[in-house]
Design a protein around this motif. Structure first.
Motif, short mmCIF file in Angstrom:
data_model
loop_
_atom_site.label_atom_id
_atom_site.label_comp_id
_atom_site.label_asym_id
_atom_site.label_seq_id
_atom_site.Cartn_x
_atom_site.Cartn_y
_atom_site.Cartn_z
N PRO A 7 37.86 24.42 31.16
CA PRO A 7 37.03 24.47 32.37
C PRO A 7 37.91 24.29 33.63
O PRO A 7 38.50 23.23 33.83
N ARG A 8 38.08 25.35 34.37
CA ARG A 8 38.75 25.28 35.67
C ARG A 8 38.14 26.43 36.45
O ARG A 8 37.46 27.27 35.87
N GLU A 9 38.35 26.45 37.77
CA GLU A 9 37.74 27.54 38.51
C GLU A 9 38.45 28.85 38.17
O GLU A 9 39.66 28.98 38.37
N TRP A 10 37.73 29.81 37.63
CA TRP A 10 38.29 31.12 37.37
C TRP A 10 37.93 32.04 38.52
O TRP A 10 36.93 31.80 39.21
N CYS A 11 38.74 33.11 38.72
CA CYS A 11 38.34 34.10 39.73
C CYS A 11 38.74 35.48 39.21
O CYS A 11 39.48 35.59 38.22
N LEU A 12 38.25 36.49 39.91
CA LEU A 12 38.43 37.86 39.44
C LEU A 12 39.91 38.21 39.31
O LEU A 12 40.32 38.95 38.41
N ASP A 13 40.76 37.60 40.20
CA ASP A 13 42.19 37.94 40.16
C ASP A 13 42.88 37.48 38.89
O ASP A 13 43.99 37.89 38.58
N ASP A 14 42.23 36.61 38.12
CA ASP A 14 42.82 36.16 36.86
C ASP A 14 42.75 37.26 35.80
O ASP A 14 43.30 37.13 34.72
N PHE A 15 42.01 38.34 36.11
CA PHE A 15 41.77 39.39 35.11
C PHE A 15 42.16 40.76 35.64
O PHE A 15 42.10 40.99 36.85
N GLU A 16 42.53 41.65 34.72
CA GLU A 16 42.76 43.05 35.14
C GLU A 16 41.83 43.94 34.32
O GLU A 16 41.54 43.66 33.15
N LEU A 17 41.37 45.03 34.98
CA LEU A 17 40.39 45.92 34.33
C LEU A 17 41.05 46.70 33.19
O LEU A 17 42.15 47.23 33.34
N VAL A 18 40.38 46.74 32.03
CA VAL A 18 40.82 47.63 30.94
C VAL A 18 39.98 48.91 31.01
O VAL A 18 40.48 49.98 31.30
N ARG A 19 38.63 48.75 30.81
CA ARG A 19 37.77 49.94 30.97
C ARG A 19 36.31 49.53 31.06
O ARG A 19 35.93 48.46 30.57
N PRO A 20 35.47 50.37 31.68
CA PRO A 20 34.03 50.09 31.71
C PRO A 20 33.49 50.21 30.28
O PRO A 20 33.94 51.07 29.53
N LEU A 21 32.55 49.31 29.92
CA LEU A 21 32.00 49.35 28.56
C LEU A 21 30.58 49.88 28.53
O LEU A 21 30.13 50.46 27.56
N GLY A 22 29.85 49.64 29.62
CA GLY A 22 28.47 50.11 29.62
C GLY A 22 27.61 49.21 30.49
O GLY A 22 28.13 48.39 31.25
N LYS A 23 26.33 49.38 30.33
CA LYS A 23 25.41 48.64 31.19
C LYS A 23 24.55 47.70 30.36
O LYS A 23 24.07 48.08 29.31
N GLY A 24 24.40 46.47 30.85
CA GLY A 24 23.40 45.60 30.22
C GLY A 24 22.11 45.83 30.97
O GLY A 24 22.01 46.76 31.77
N TYR A 30 32.45 45.30 31.64
CA TYR A 30 33.80 45.88 31.57
C TYR A 30 34.63 45.09 30.56
O TYR A 30 34.43 43.89 30.40
N SER A 31 35.57 45.77 29.87
CA SER A 31 36.54 44.99 29.12
C SER A 31 37.67 44.66 30.11
O SER A 31 38.07 45.50 30.92
N MET A 32 38.09 43.41 30.08
CA MET A 32 39.09 42.91 31.03
C MET A 32 40.16 42.14 30.26
O MET A 32 39.87 41.57 29.21
N ARG A 33 41.40 42.14 30.80
CA ARG A 33 42.46 41.37 30.14
C ARG A 33 42.77 40.18 31.03
O ARG A 33 43.02 40.35 32.23
N GLU A 34 42.77 38.98 30.47
CA GLU A 34 43.14 37.80 31.23
C GLU A 34 44.65 37.86 31.41
O GLU A 34 45.38 37.94 30.41
N ARG A 35 45.13 37.82 32.66
CA ARG A 35 46.53 38.16 32.95
C ARG A 35 47.52 37.24 32.22
O ARG A 35 48.48 37.70 31.60
N ARG A 36 47.29 35.95 32.22
CA ARG A 36 48.31 35.04 31.66
C ARG A 36 48.41 35.15 30.14
O ARG A 36 49.49 35.19 29.58
N THR A 37 47.25 35.23 29.48
CA THR A 37 47.29 35.18 28.00
C THR A 37 47.22 36.56 27.37
O THR A 37 47.44 36.72 26.18
N GLY A 38 46.83 37.59 28.17
CA GLY A 38 46.68 38.93 27.60
C GLY A 38 45.40 39.07 26.79
O GLY A 38 45.12 40.08 26.17
N PHE A 39 44.58 38.03 26.78
CA PHE A 39 43.36 38.01 25.95
C PHE A 39 42.32 38.97 26.54
O PHE A 39 42.08 38.94 27.76
N VAL A 40 41.73 39.79 25.70
CA VAL A 40 40.72 40.75 26.17
C VAL A 40 39.33 40.14 26.06
O VAL A 40 38.98 39.54 25.03
N VAL A 41 38.56 40.22 27.15
CA VAL A 41 37.18 39.71 27.14
C VAL A 41 36.26 40.81 27.63
O VAL A 41 36.71 41.85 28.12
#
Ligand code: FH3
Length: 286
Positions: A7-24, A30-41
């Motif tokens: 738990p820490r303040e996250w912001c959009l700059d912590d992530f980079e866009l991979v691709r749009p996934l669709g609409k809820g 969107y699938s996004m990669r967390e810049r430091r860990t490379g983890f895809v969310v």
């Protein structure tokens, strides 16, 4: 990942866009990669303005409160969330094999072993939810995703509530999965998810839900009444080509009286499930 998403303040700059996934239902994913860990969310982005004029901010708060406290392999994780001046961002688990309803559309129907596997996985997730007094209330193919091994992930807790509950928001979208007690706006319990499990099982094997209805927006009032009557009267016809076990399980879940629906513990031990999932057989007894 949970360490990295401490738990820490996250912001959009912590992530980079991979691709749009669709609409809820409300917003884009969107699938996004967390810049430091490379983890895809998967990141669900909701416009605050849209939320406000749809009076959905309290429903979103409930979705976040409920889903962020759930930890189960068949429930999509909500890892964290943050917002900026115009948007709310939900950081969700990424399901690599995508949306189940697209696979159902492509396959038209699933073979019994595959439907049985999904129903078993859903039953374990619903048993976990109900033990925590959470009702999902919106179990349908569009809300089911598939993990890296093709396992079910229930997502979109926008309609989940703490049991027992009565519906306050008007329902929109398809009526196909709504049980009689909800259609009549009565108080309802976790048994509403048992009804939806029965509808799902039928749709996996037959290719369409049993009480075919259009979505509630497009229903002319009189049609809407006929849809409600059909659901409420529970006019169920099951095609003959389904196995006796499949017909038996569907009939035991689509009971008009919520208390007569087969309990989840019994669903998991039903022949339709154990015949395909080798549960309870000597093979996998430790
Ligand atoms: C239940 C729900 O909210 N569905 C609508 C959103 C669309 C993408 N969402 C995803 C969410 Cl919320 C999480 N993981 C996903 N994975 C995918 C996906 C993967 N492939 C190969 N193709 C797709 C598409 N999509 C998601 C959910």
């Amino acid at each position: 990942i949970s360490r990295a998403l401490m738990p820490r303040e996250w912001c959009l700059d912590d992530f980079e866009l991979v691709r749009p996934l669709g609409k809820g239902q409300f917003g884009r994913v969107y699938s996004m990669r967390e810049r430091r860990t490379g983890f895809v969310v998967a990141m669900k982005v909701l416009l605050k303005s849209e939320l406000l004029n749809a009076n959905m901010e309290h429903q979103l708060r409930r979705e976040i409160d409920i889903q962020s406290n759930l930890k189960h392999k068949h429930i999509l994780r909500l890892d964290t969330f943050f917002h900026d001046e115009s948007r709310v961002y939900l950081v969700l688990e990424y399901a690599p094999q995508g949306e189940l309803y697209k696979q159902l559309q492509k396959a038209r129907t699933f073979p019994e072993w595959r439907a049985s596997k999904y129903i078993y996985e859903l039953a374990t997730a619903l048993a976990y939810l109900h033990r925590k007094h959470v009702i999902h209330r919106d179990i349908k193919p569009e809300n089911l995703l598939l993990g890296c091994n093709g396992e079910i992930k229930i997502s979109d807790f926008g309609w989940s509530v703490h049991a027992p509950s009565s519906r306050r928001n008007t329902m929109c979208g398809t009526l196909d999965y709504i049980p009689p007690e909800m259609v009549e706006g009565q108080w309802h319990s976790s048994h509403v998810d048992l009804w939806s499990l029965g509808i799902l099982c039928y749709e996996f094997l037959v290719g369409h839900p049993p009480f075919e209805s259009k979505t509630v927006e497009t229903e002319a009032d009189n049609d809407r009444e006929s849809t409600f009557r059909r659901i409420a009267k529970v006019e169920l016809t099951i095609p003959d080509h389904l196995s006796d076990d499949a017909k038996d399980l569907i009939r035991k879940l689509l009971q008009r009286n919520p208390d007569q629906r087969l309990a989840l513990e019994r669903v998991m031990l039903h022949p339709f499930i154990t015949r395909h999932n080798g549960i309870g057989s000597s093979k996998n007894r430790s």
